[in-house]
Scaffold this motif. Structure first.
Motif, short mmCIF file in Angstrom:
data_model
loop_
_atom_site.label_atom_id
_atom_site.label_comp_id
_atom_site.label_asym_id
_atom_site.label_seq_id
_atom_site.Cartn_x
_atom_site.Cartn_y
_atom_site.Cartn_z
N UNK A 64 0.86 -1.18 0.00
CA UNK A 64 0.00 0.00 0.00
C UNK A 64 0.89 1.22 0.00
N UNK A 65 0.31 2.39 -0.16
CA UNK A 65 1.14 3.59 -0.23
C UNK A 65 1.59 4.10 1.13
N UNK A 66 0.69 4.06 2.12
CA UNK A 66 1.03 4.59 3.44
C UNK A 66 0.23 3.85 4.51
N UNK A 67 0.85 3.66 5.64
CA UNK A 67 0.19 3.11 6.82
C UNK A 67 0.37 4.08 7.97
N UNK A 68 -0.67 4.21 8.77
CA UNK A 68 -0.65 5.09 9.93
C UNK A 68 -0.95 4.27 11.17
N UNK A 69 -0.18 4.50 12.19
CA UNK A 69 -0.36 3.79 13.45
C UNK A 69 -0.50 4.83 14.58
#
Length: 168
Positions: A64-69
């Motif tokens: 995917x392009x970006x992951x946020x945690x």
């Protein structure tokens, strides 16, 4: 303000990503009226690295392009008042620095480069867009409904426009 950056890919960038991403992080916090000094972790990865994280944390075995945690949940988005009790102080703030632990951002540079070409703008703009997008996720924004998506898109553009980062 602590912004920890790691580059876990050989993908070369032709801009000072540390400097520009710091500006995006700071502008995001400013426009959302964050009253705290924060700590944010940004990792620049490749498709293989982000695919593993996407599989492990979201059950999707694809890049995917970006992951946020995000470290905390905000309701409504960017409502930092919930952080003012003793439980929040112990859970969401770095005991050494006193900074709000906002969360982690992971960006696939390979995916960002593909999307930059697809959308007809620079890789710098795409990486900044993904950072702004993820910063909003770290502050409780989401795009599960059309109205939430529209609000988030508006905020993303506001952040980038304030920095003069426009579509080339």
């Amino acid at each position: 303000m602590t912004i920890l950056m790691e580059k876990e890919t050989d993908y070369e960038l032709d801009f000072d990503y540390g400097k520009i991403l710091k500006k995006v992080v700071l502008k995001s916090l400013e426009l959302e009226n964050c009253p705290y000094e924060c700590e944010v972790n940004i990792t620049l990865a490749d498709d293989d690295g982000i695919r593993v994280l996407n599989r492990d944390f979201r059950g999707l075995d694809v890049p995917t392009d970006v992951l946020s945690f995000p470290m905390a949940e905000y309701s409504p988005p960017a409502d930092f008042s919930m952080l003012e009790d003793d439980v929040a102080l112990a859970s969401y703030f770095n005991p050494e620095s006193g900074e709000l632990l906002l969360g982690d951002i992971v960006i696939s540079l390979e995916r960002a480069a593909t999307q930059a070409k697809q959308y007809g703008h620079s890789l710098k703009r795409e990486v900044c867009f993904l950072t702004a997008h993820s910063m909003l996720h770290l502050m409780g924004y989401d795009h599960m409904t059309d109205s939430d998506r529209e609000a988030m898109e508006c905020r993303q553009e506001e952040i980038l426009n304030a920095l003069g980062i426009t579509r080339d």
